[in-house]
Design a protein around this motif. Structure first.
Motif, mmCIF file in Angstrom:
data_model
loop_
_atom_site.group_PDB
_atom_site.id
_atom_site.type_symbol
_atom_site.label_atom_id
_atom_site.label_comp_id
_atom_site.label_asym_id
_atom_site.label_seq_id
_atom_site.Cartn_x
_atom_site.Cartn_y
_atom_site.Cartn_z
ATOM 1 N N ILE A 1 15.589 -29.172 -59.980
ATOM 2 C CA ILE A 1 15.118 -30.014 -61.081
ATOM 3 C C ILE A 1 13.745 -30.552 -60.717
ATOM 4 O O ILE A 1 13.526 -31.046 -59.609
ATOM 5 N N ARG A 2 12.804 -30.444 -61.659
ATOM 6 C CA ARG A 2 11.461 -30.973 -61.412
ATOM 7 C C ARG A 2 11.489 -32.495 -61.468
ATOM 8 O O ARG A 2 12.341 -33.094 -62.121
ATOM 9 N N LEU A 3 10.545 -33.120 -60.780
ATOM 10 C CA LEU A 3 10.513 -34.588 -60.724
ATOM 11 C C LEU A 3 10.268 -35.212 -62.088
ATOM 12 O O LEU A 3 10.771 -36.297 -62.378
ATOM 13 N N ASP A 4 9.482 -34.547 -62.930
ATOM 14 C CA ASP A 4 9.221 -35.124 -64.250
ATOM 15 C C ASP A 4 10.406 -34.958 -65.205
ATOM 16 O O ASP A 4 10.390 -35.499 -66.303
ATOM 17 N N GLN A 5 11.448 -34.243 -64.803
ATOM 18 C CA GLN A 5 12.639 -34.074 -65.631
ATOM 19 C C GLN A 5 13.767 -35.030 -65.242
ATOM 20 O O GLN A 5 14.784 -35.085 -65.910
ATOM 21 N N ILE A 6 13.580 -35.789 -64.168
ATOM 22 C CA ILE A 6 14.592 -36.754 -63.731
ATOM 23 C C ILE A 6 14.454 -38.013 -64.576
ATOM 24 O O ILE A 6 13.344 -38.535 -64.750
ATOM 25 N N PRO A 7 15.559 -38.549 -65.112
ATOM 26 C CA PRO A 7 15.473 -39.766 -65.929
ATOM 27 C C PRO A 7 14.928 -40.949 -65.125
ATOM 28 O O PRO A 7 15.183 -41.070 -63.920
ATOM 29 N N GLU A 8 14.174 -41.826 -65.783
ATOM 30 C CA GLU A 8 13.544 -42.977 -65.128
ATOM 31 C C GLU A 8 14.583 -43.910 -64.520
ATOM 32 O O GLU A 8 14.376 -44.467 -63.446
ATOM 33 N N GLU A 9 15.713 -44.044 -65.177
ATOM 34 C CA GLU A 9 16.770 -44.923 -64.665
ATOM 35 C C GLU A 9 17.299 -44.418 -63.318
ATOM 36 O O GLU A 9 17.561 -45.205 -62.415
#
Length: 151
Positions: A125-133
């Motif tokens: 999973i790319r870092l920009d696809q991880i939810p902010e929460e």
């Protein structure tokens, strides 16, 4: 012949359509897996001189992962072609390989797909696809001092 036996025989001799997602997969390892389905080696009736192979639909072929500088020399189609047995059935088996650069497949092909091949390696999973929460709640390994300046 019973109905169940007739269905089993049809399933054995019929051509299946498999879907394979090539995103982040090594084409050489994928070719080893795809060639088994194109040649029909996954079926109990396999014989090297019989044409009992299945269709394989490969999606996301633009996102394949190549080791080193191999992307300059090879593509998935060439890798599969070199892995197949060198006999007169090779051209027919290659005709059953359908490669698409993205996950958009024509409807007339997609309606034939009846199974999916498992990927060889998990897709990260790319870092920009991880939810902010989830990023905020992730445990910290190190707390930087308040006066630390990143240059």
């Amino acid at each position: 012949m019973s109905v169940a036996r007739r269905v089993q025989q049809w399933a054995t001799f019929g051509r299946m359509w498999y879907l394979y997602d090539a995103r982040w997969q090594n084409p050489f390892h994928s070719a080893d897996k795809i060639k088994l389905y194109l040649a029909g080696r996954n079926k109990p009736i396999y014989h090297p001189l019989s044409d009992c192979g299945d269709h394989v639909v490969v999606i996301n072929s633009l996102d394949i992962a190549l080791p080193g500088m191999e992307w300059e020399k090879r593509i998935l189609r060439k890798a599969v072609y070199n892995k197949l047995d060198k006999n007169l059935l090779r051209r027919g088996r290659m005709a059953r390989l359908h490669i698409f650069p993205y996950d958009k497949v024509p409807d007339n092909i997609l309606e034939n797909v009846s199974a999916q091949m498992r990927q060889l390696r998990p897709v990260p999973i790319r870092l920009d696809q991880i939810p902010e929460e989830e990023v905020v709640n992730f445990p910290k390994v190190y707390d930087w001092p308040k006066d630390h300046v990143i240059s």
